[in-house]
Design a protein around this motif. Structure first.
Motif, PDB file in Angstrom:
ATOM      1  N   SER A 216     -18.590 -39.670   0.855  1.00 55.51           N
ATOM      2  CA  SER A 216     -19.364 -38.850  -0.063  1.00 55.51           C
ATOM      3  C   SER A 216     -18.424 -38.146  -1.033  1.00 55.51           C
ATOM      4  CB  SER A 216     -20.195 -37.826   0.723  1.00 55.51           C
ATOM      5  OG  SER A 216     -20.972 -37.046  -0.150  1.00 55.51           O
ATOM      6  N   TYR A 217     -18.721 -38.247  -2.327  1.00 48.78           N
ATOM      7  CA  TYR A 217     -17.853 -37.658  -3.354  1.00 48.78           C
ATOM      8  C   TYR A 217     -18.689 -36.815  -4.307  1.00 48.78           C
ATOM      9  CZ  TYR A 217     -14.559 -41.098  -1.627  1.00 48.78           C
ATOM     10  OH  TYR A 217     -13.738 -41.841  -0.811  1.00 48.78           O
ATOM     11  N   VAL A 218     -18.127 -35.660  -4.699  1.00 51.74           N
ATOM     12  CA  VAL A 218     -18.805 -34.765  -5.632  1.00 51.74           C
ATOM     13  C   VAL A 218     -18.372 -35.133  -7.051  1.00 51.74           C
ATOM     14  CG1 VAL A 218     -19.130 -32.387  -6.370  1.00 51.74           C
ATOM     15  CG2 VAL A 218     -18.923 -32.921  -3.933  1.00 51.74           C
TER      16      VAL A 218
ATOM     17  N   ASP B 197     -21.568 -28.274 -15.691  1.00 51.63           N
ATOM     18  CA  ASP B 197     -22.149 -27.541 -14.556  1.00 51.63           C
ATOM     19  C   ASP B 197     -23.048 -28.431 -13.689  1.00 51.63           C
ATOM     20  OD1 ASP B 197     -20.910 -25.197 -15.324  1.00 51.63           O
ATOM     21  OD2 ASP B 197     -22.581 -24.612 -16.645  1.00 51.63           O
ATOM     22  N   ASN B 198     -23.109 -29.706 -14.047  1.00 55.77           N
ATOM     23  CA  ASN B 198     -23.946 -30.648 -13.299  1.00 55.77           C
ATOM     24  C   ASN B 198     -23.114 -31.284 -12.180  1.00 55.77           C
ATOM     25  OD1 ASN B 198     -25.904 -32.386 -12.430  1.00 55.77           O
ATOM     26  ND2 ASN B 198     -25.876 -33.708 -14.246  1.00 55.77           N
TER      27      ASN B 198
ATOM     28  N   LEU C 160     -15.664 -37.496 -16.376  1.00 63.32           N
ATOM     29  CA  LEU C 160     -16.266 -36.649 -15.341  1.00 63.32           C
ATOM     30  C   LEU C 160     -15.196 -36.355 -14.313  1.00 63.32           C
ATOM     31  CD1 LEU C 160     -16.909 -38.560 -12.603  1.00 63.32           C
ATOM     32  CD2 LEU C 160     -18.583 -39.520 -14.149  1.00 63.32           C
ATOM     33  N   LYS C 161     -15.492 -35.395 -13.459  1.00 64.22           N
ATOM     34  CA  LYS C 161     -14.538 -35.007 -12.420  1.00 64.22           C
ATOM     35  C   LYS C 161     -14.978 -35.552 -11.075  1.00 64.22           C
ATOM     36  CE  LYS C 161     -11.937 -30.891 -13.732  1.00 64.22           C
ATOM     37  NZ  LYS C 161     -11.629 -29.491 -13.359  1.00 64.22           N
TER      38      LYS C 161
ATOM     39  N   ASN D 147     -17.353 -24.726  -6.585  1.00 63.10           N
ATOM     40  CA  ASN D 147     -17.804 -25.891  -7.353  1.00 63.10           C
ATOM     41  C   ASN D 147     -18.146 -27.109  -6.501  1.00 63.10           C
ATOM     42  OD1 ASN D 147     -17.432 -24.531  -9.817  1.00 63.10           O
ATOM     43  ND2 ASN D 147     -15.234 -24.999  -9.784  1.00 63.10           N
ATOM     44  N   VAL D 148     -18.221 -26.938  -5.186  1.00 65.15           N
ATOM     45  CA  VAL D 148     -18.555 -28.045  -4.300  1.00 65.15           C
ATOM     46  C   VAL D 148     -19.875 -27.742  -3.610  1.00 65.15           C
ATOM     47  CG1 VAL D 148     -17.846 -29.372  -2.267  1.00 65.15           C
ATOM     48  CG2 VAL D 148     -16.133 -28.627  -3.926  1.00 65.15           C
TER      49      VAL D 148
END
Length: 868
Positions: free
Chosen positions: A178-180, A185-186, A242-243, A720-721
């Motif tokens: 699983s990756y964020v 802010d999305n 994206l990050k 942020n996670v």
């Protein structure tokens, strides 16, 4: 004395030879006189005339063809259809039972057929699925051969370098995780995987934007359509950044079609470059023994000119050739496991492929066939049971000139009309039942409207079912002799009911086997659920470890305890409900130097035992008060049995030549399958590498309150996670999903089989009660009670069910014993299971029959006998 029409007798005198005329006229006149008393003189004379005309039809064909033309095939079919519809509407109860029973049977067969099709078409979404394989390994450790999908990271480059001509693609990959993903802010959390650049081409992804070459840039990413939509809305995602987590910015270089549910990669909605994974894990390139650690996956597509088996044979020593003599004692053997076998043949035991899901495919396929046969048996039973009512019809038809083939065609026409109507109802049932069926079966099956093969199978389905369901009634009823039927001397005989009774026994044999199977599957699941798990899972929550939490672990723990949200927390390299790492390189006094060992070896923090509530059987738990615990092991009971020490506490184990002291023995923790033995396992202190957090919530607080506090403090450290957690008891419960799914489906099919069988029994009981109405009336006049009559009408059915129980018991025992052999930890089949199944089947049968029996027994005898 009434006489038949004079003109009819003159026709017989003219066209029939004298030696046949006398017998024929005698038979017809006897029938005529009987019909006069039943329907009156006018109707009897009319029937007599028509009988003579139809008997003489062949003679008129020869002499006056133009006057009596041969009917066309269309006219005949229309006539068959009209008569079939007339019979269906005239006998609405029996028609409803026939159509309803067949519809349910066909619906079950269709649902199972769609499920089987889905299983056999698994992974066929990928164009080259028959040439794609996963590189797996056999290794001899702990005295037995184990099979695994994990490979060293150097496996892919080695295969390309030494065996490149055998493969079109060789792709190294990470484990899905699983990756964020963040765009401004999305933030969304999605499952992704790291692939070498050839991965998308190997899988044949359907690119919506970009090309297969999108992973060549280490800082690139490929997204599924749905993920691209959730991150960028209606904007074009190509080239945008994206990050991933909070570490890397990557550029979108491809968008591919969402993968279907029946593929092994269905959850993969994000693909990143393998080169980026290596950047994030620099320790891989500095490993001293790169072939000694298995932590990644390897996929390959064999070249078009190479057979899968040949390529598998050639690579078998790829790892063994790169190991030292000490490491080679594990006898590593590499092989290719084809993609076409991943779903159905995914189980290995002692180095052999022992099958897998295929056993359930065969099982449910057979169940589907049998359920359909049960429905066909209902049709045959009801048709033959009503033979006496249709005997006069057959006799009159034969008397007026119908040949047997015409009667056979008529009965087949009725059969196919019933089957066609049942098919329409079955399609409607399937459309209604597909959503709940998908939920139970964990599928996303769709009705195959656009598949010509499906409709061809449906037509064959209708044809075969109509033939099977209508064959016995057609040939049985068409065999009646007209003279004996119309004279009233026709009797079905004492053996006529035997075929029907045999079919009822077959029905209930199948139903009882399914009932017994459902009970045993449920027992096996409960047996495993009741197995001691070695810890207290109530109130335990599982969380992933983020970098910020890892760096401030003690502060995070202290703040949670101070807030009163938790009892305790700890971290580990593997979660309570899984094994993420194993190790070899262990040695101890008296160990066989040729024995290769590989044990689950969890890194834990000091409070692990207190957090999970494990049970210390010998020695003590880890403690911060003992500095030496950093070089200590706690072992489980399975490990104690494996080691040669009677009292292992205080003994020395060497791991990679470093001594560790065993300080305690704990109960076996059920980390893997609850249906198999717990592996010998070790636990040691290491606060640097844990990847997983386990938290015990405060018992005095409600879980929702504690979770809210936990999330609040989490966001303080990792803003942020997304905060994602899972209760350990839910994770543990997921281990039973496959067996529970099989048990639930078996229960549904058993209920439907019983329903179909009882539907047939209900129809049979209705007919028998109707057939014996006058007998029941006479018995009541002579003093029989309702209970006497109930016993009279139900005893035959009860006897048939008991016979079915006797037949079903050894069949069920044989197949269920064979099924249970697949589990090391299994339940014993008890005698009471068969008794419960027999009592249940008997009780359901008596309830089904009792309604009609009591209804007939309560009927006023004056009404039933007044026609006499």
């Amino acid at each position: 004395m009434p006489r038949p029409p004079h003109w009819a007798d003159r026709l017989l005198d003219r066209f029939v030879a004298p030696h046949r005329r006398e017998d024929l006229q005698g038979d017809l006149q006897e029938i005529f006189l009987k019909r006069v008393t039943q329907v009156g003189l006018t109707q009897a004379r009319r029937e007599y005339g028509w009988a003579v005309l139809h008997y003489l039809t062949p003679f008129f064909y020869k002499r006056q063809t133009n006057k009596y033309p041969n009917p066309s095939t269309t006219d005949m079919l229309q006539n068959y259809l009209k008569i079939a519809i007339r019979n269906l509407t005239k006998n609405q109860v029996y028609s409803a039972i026939n159509i309803g029973g067949l519809a349910v049977g066909m619906a079950v067969a269709m649902l199972i057929g769609l499920w089987v099709y889905d299983e056999f078409s698994f992974n066929q979404y990928h164009p080259n699925y028959d040439r794609i394989a996963q590189v797996m390994q056999h290794a001899t450790s702990n005295g037995k051969v184990e099979s695994q999908v994990a490979n060293p990271a150097v496996m892919g480059p080695e295969l390309r370098a030494k065996y490149g001509s055998n493969f079109k693609y060789v792709v190294q990959a990470s484990w899905p995780g699983s990756y964020v993903l963040s765009v401004g802010d999305n933030h969304v959390s999605k499952e992704g995987i790291y692939f070498e650049p050839d991965g998308p081409a190997m899988l044949g992804l359907r690119m919506r934007q970009g090309t297969y070459a999108g992973l060549k840039d280490p800082y690139s990413i490929m997204l599924s359509e749905s993920v691209a939509k959730s991150l960028f809305g209606n904007q074009n995602p190509m080239g945008k950044t994206l990050k991933v987590g909070r570490k890397y910015e990557v550029k979108v270089t491809g968008v591919y079609e969402d993968l279907p549910y029946n593929t092994s990669f269905r959850k993969v909605s994000v693909i990143m470059p393998w080169a980026l994974w290596l950047i994030d894990n620099p320790w891989v390139k500095t490993m001293k023994k790169p072939w000694g650690s298995n932590f990644s996956q390897t996929y390959a597509q064999v070249a078009d000119h190479v057979a899968m088996e040949d390529a598998s044979t050639r690579i078998k020593n790829v790892k063994l050739d790169n190991l030292s003599k000490e490491e080679a004692r594990y006898k590593w053997v590499a092989f290719l496991h084809p993609m076409r076998k991943w779903e159905l043949y995914g189980e290995f035991k002692n180095g052999m492929n022992t099958g897998g899901q295929i056993k359930y495919v065969w099982m449910f396929g057979i169940i589907g066939v049998f359920v359909l046969i049960l429905a066909c048996i209902n049709f045959m039973n009801l048709a033959t049971a009503r033979s006496e009512k249709r005997a006069k019809e057959v006799g009159i038809r034969k008397a007026v000139g119908s040949v047997r083939s015409q009667l056979v065609n008529q009965f087949f026409a009725e059969s196919y009309l019933v089957v066609f109507l049942a098919f329409l109802v079955a399609v409607l049932l399937v459309l209604l039942l597909l959503p709940p069926f998908n939920e139970v079966a964990d599928k996303k099956i769709e009705f195959l409207w656009n598949k010509p093969q499906f409709w061809f199978i449906c037509l064959a389905f209708i044809g075969i079912t109509g033939l099977v369901a209508g064959s016995y009634p057609a040939f049985y009823l068409s065999s009646f002799q007209p003279l004996s039927v119309l004279k009233g001397t026709f009797r079905v005989g004492k053996w006529a009911a035997v075929p029907r009774q045999a079919l009822v026994v077959v029905q209930f044999t199948v139903s009882i086997v399914l009932i017994i199977g459902t009970i045993v599957v449920y027992q096996q699941i409960q047996h495993a659920k009741n197995r001691p798990i070695g810890y207290n899972r109530n109130g335990l929550v599982n969380l992933g470890v983020e970098k910020e939490i890892k760096e401030h672990f003690e502060a995070f723990r202290a703040e949670l305890k101070e807030a009163g949200a938790i009892e305790e927390m700890a971290a580990s390299s593997s979660p309570l409900t899984g094994v993420w790492n194993t190790n070899g390189g262990f040695d101890w006094a008296g160990k066989d130097p040729n024995l290769g060992v590989d044990f689950p070896n969890s890194n834990v923090t000091y409070e692990w035992g207190k957090t999970v509530g494990w049970k210390v059987k010998e020695g003590r738990d880890f403690s911060r008060e003992f500095a030496t615990d950093s070089s200590a092991f706690i072992i489980n009971e399975a490990m104690k049995q494996f080691l040669p020490f009677k009292n292992p506490v205080g003994k020395i184990l060497k791991w990679e030549n470093k001594p560790y002291t065993i300080i305690g023995v704990v109960s076996d923790i059920m980390a893997e399958s609850p249906f198999y033995p717990v592996r010998p396992s070790l636990y040691h202190i290491d606060s640097d590498t844990p990847w997983n957090m386990t938290i015990r919530l405060k018992a005095a607080k409600s879980p929702s309150q504690s979770i809210a506090v936990l999330e609040q403090i989490w966001r303080k450290y990792v803003p942020n996670v997304p905060f994602q957690y899972e209760f350990v008891d839910q994770q543990y419960g997921s281990k039973f999903k496959a067996e529970e799914r099989i048990g639930t489906l078996s229960a549904y099919f058993a209920v439907l089989a019983i329903f179909i069988s009882c539907l047939g029994i209900f129809g049979m009981a209705s007919f028998i009660a109707e057939q014996r109405t006058k007998e029941i009336g006479i018995r009541k006049v002579l003093g029989a009670s309702v209970m006497n009559l109930w016993q009279l009408l139900t005893k035959d059915f009860a006897l048939l069910v008991l016979v079915a129980c006797v037949i079903a018991t050894p069949i069920a025992y044989y197949y269920l014993t064979d099924w249970l052999k697949g589990y090391d930890y299994r339940v014993d089949i008890s005698w009471w299971v068969f008794v419960v199944a027999a009592i249940g089947a008997l009780g359901i049968t008596l309830l089904t029959v009792s309604y009609q029996s009591i209804k007939a027994a309560l009927l006023n005898p004056v009404r039933s006998l007044r026609s006499e």
